[in-house]
Scaffold this motif. Sequence first.
Motif, PDB file in Angstrom:
ATOM      1  N   HIS A 139      34.784 -15.614  22.210  1.00  0.00           N
ATOM      2  CA  HIS A 139      33.851 -15.376  21.434  1.00  0.00           C
ATOM      3  C   HIS A 139      33.108 -16.429  21.196  1.00  0.00           C
TER       4      HIS A 139
ATOM      5  N   TYR B 148      32.420  -5.495  15.385  1.00  0.00           N
ATOM      6  CA  TYR B 148      32.221  -5.682  16.789  1.00  0.00           C
ATOM      7  C   TYR B 148      30.881  -5.879  17.345  1.00  0.00           C
TER       8      TYR B 148
ATOM      9  N   TYR C 155      28.700 -11.131  21.475  1.00  0.00           N
ATOM     10  CA  TYR C 155      29.434 -12.376  21.130  1.00  0.00           C
ATOM     11  C   TYR C 155      30.349 -12.968  22.103  1.00  0.00           C
ATOM     12  N   TYR C 156      30.411 -12.131  23.239  1.00  0.00           N
ATOM     13  CA  TYR C 156      31.675 -12.420  24.146  1.00  0.00           C
ATOM     14  C   TYR C 156      31.034 -13.229  25.379  1.00  0.00           C
TER      15      TYR C 156
ATOM     16  N   ASP D 254      37.164 -18.872  16.898  1.00  0.00           N
ATOM     17  CA  ASP D 254      35.962 -18.700  17.675  1.00  0.00           C
ATOM     18  C   ASP D 254      35.978 -19.810  18.837  1.00  0.00           C
TER      19      ASP D 254
ATOM     20  N   GLU E 199      32.380 -13.511  28.896  1.00  0.00           N
ATOM     21  CA  GLU E 199      33.332 -12.741  29.903  1.00  0.00           C
ATOM     22  C   GLU E 199      33.313 -13.431  31.042  1.00  0.00           C
TER      23      GLU E 199
ATOM     24  N   ARG F  73      29.338  -6.803  21.070  1.00  0.00           N
ATOM     25  CA  ARG F  73      29.635  -7.487  22.487  1.00  0.00           C
ATOM     26  C   ARG F  73      28.867  -8.482  22.852  1.00  0.00           C
TER      27      ARG F  73
ATOM     28  N   HIS G 218      38.333 -13.419  28.027  1.00  0.00           N
ATOM     29  CA  HIS G 218      36.993 -13.626  27.307  1.00  0.00           C
ATOM     30  C   HIS G 218      37.153 -14.660  25.996  1.00  0.00           C
TER      31      HIS G 218
END
Length: 176
Positions: free
Chosen positions: A75, A145, A149-150, A123, A152, A147, A73
């Motif tokens: 960010h 955290y 931001y990911y 990032d 994938e 998610r 992944h």
Amino acid sequence: MKEPKHSKTPAIKIVRDLGIGGACILELPVSHHHAIVQLDQLPEELGFPLASPRPVYSVMNPVENTFKGSGAHAHTVGTEKEIMFVPMGQATVYLWDQYGAHIVVELQPAKKGEKIQALFIPDGIWHTVRYAPGTVLNVVASVEYDRSYYIEKPEDYFTLPEALEAYRRTFPELQE
């Protein structure tokens, strides 16, 4: 009454630029038998906040005879940066930029008398980690955290078709 003497924590140093979007190897100060990651001692050019709302977390692979990994992944730019180091075991970190440039970094504990090496991942860098059995990977994250931001899916990350193809051809084990 005298104030106790406190020695200042040494600065964290950049020892090698990896040539992938600002990723670099850091040298962490050591006090007796532990690494010190004091955020105000990080080089300013890393853009890491002076206070992180997310505590350091550890990823552990206690399973014998397996080489486990994290999902590949990135960010989103402007979100999470990470500093990774290994106090025990071995971690192999694969880094890619959106144009297909890539590098593999091996993280291991410091040997006696050596400085601790850590990996800074900015990032916007595609990455995944593979852990040898018994590995502990410590991660200092710049944000809480989230998610969202990911990124994938590799096809949502790599900007050039040839970069995506090279990624898929070179590291087939990292495909989703």
